[in-house]
Scaffold this motif. Sequence first.
Motif, PDB file in Angstrom:
ATOM      1  N   MET A 130       0.925  -1.229   0.019  1.00 42.18           N
ATOM      2  CA  MET A 130      -0.040  -0.066  -0.051  1.00 42.18           C
ATOM      3  C   MET A 130       0.658   1.219   0.081  1.00 42.18           C
ATOM      4  N   GLN A 131       0.657   2.193  -0.752  1.00 42.88           N
ATOM      5  CA  GLN A 131       1.327   3.556  -0.803  1.00 42.88           C
ATOM      6  C   GLN A 131       0.404   4.758  -0.338  1.00 42.88           C
TER       7      GLN A 131
ATOM      8  N   LEU B  70      -1.491   2.407   9.923  1.00 40.35           N
ATOM      9  CA  LEU B  70      -0.454   1.771   8.960  1.00 40.35           C
ATOM     10  C   LEU B  70       0.569   1.008   9.669  1.00 40.35           C
TER      11      LEU B  70
ATOM     12  N   ALA C 277      -0.933  -2.522   9.961  1.00 38.75           N
ATOM     13  CA  ALA C 277      -0.941  -2.942   8.450  1.00 38.75           C
ATOM     14  C   ALA C 277       0.679  -3.733   8.414  1.00 38.75           C
ATOM     15  N   ALA C 278       1.489  -2.734   8.922  1.00 35.78           N
ATOM     16  CA  ALA C 278       2.996  -3.454   8.788  1.00 35.78           C
ATOM     17  C   ALA C 278       3.068  -4.578   9.717  1.00 35.78           C
TER      18      ALA C 278
ATOM     19  N   ALA D  10       0.993  -6.540  10.438  1.00 35.73           N
ATOM     20  CA  ALA D  10       0.417  -7.878   9.712  1.00 35.73           C
ATOM     21  C   ALA D  10       1.157  -8.350   8.508  1.00 35.73           C
ATOM     22  N   GLY D  11       2.161  -7.621   8.098  1.00 30.66           N
ATOM     23  CA  GLY D  11       2.993  -8.231   6.944  1.00 30.66           C
ATOM     24  C   GLY D  11       2.712  -7.408   5.622  1.00 30.66           C
ATOM     25  N   GLU D  12       2.085  -6.460   5.870  1.00 27.86           N
ATOM     26  CA  GLU D  12       1.733  -5.598   4.598  1.00 27.86           C
ATOM     27  C   GLU D  12       2.748  -4.516   4.376  1.00 27.86           C
ATOM     28  N   GLU D  13       3.184  -4.396   3.156  1.00 28.38           N
ATOM     29  CA  GLU D  13       4.163  -3.428   2.638  1.00 28.38           C
ATOM     30  C   GLU D  13       3.509  -2.069   2.836  1.00 28.38           C
ATOM     31  N   VAL D  14       3.933  -1.233   3.591  1.00 25.46           N
ATOM     32  CA  VAL D  14       3.468   0.308   3.733  1.00 25.46           C
ATOM     33  C   VAL D  14       4.760   1.197   3.349  1.00 25.46           C
TER      34      VAL D  14
ATOM     35  N   ARG E 288       9.577   3.640   4.097  1.00 21.10           N
ATOM     36  CA  ARG E 288       8.688   2.484   4.035  1.00 21.10           C
ATOM     37  C   ARG E 288       8.586   2.046   5.769  1.00 21.10           C
TER      38      ARG E 288
END
Length: 77
Positions: free
Chosen positions: A1-2, A15, A18-19, A21-25, A36
């Motif tokens: 996600m950007q 955010l 989310a990070a 949880a493993g999501e790329e932020v 990042r």
Amino acid sequence: MQVTIHNAKTNLSKLIEAAKAGEEVVIAKGKTPVARIVAIAQNRFTIGLLKDKVTGDGPDFFEPMSEDELALWEGAE
């Protein structure tokens, strides 16, 4: 996600979750990515880590020392 810097300021807690949880932020200035958010790995302490790996009986710390052992602890030779 950007997300934009403004959006990152507004939603920082979300955010970070989310990070975790493993999501790329990725935080962008305009359309250019500049930072990042990544989660730091957490070490988990495990109780009983050496269970069944250490064999034999350990010393009984509640029993009095022998005179020879006590003399060694007190610096006598």
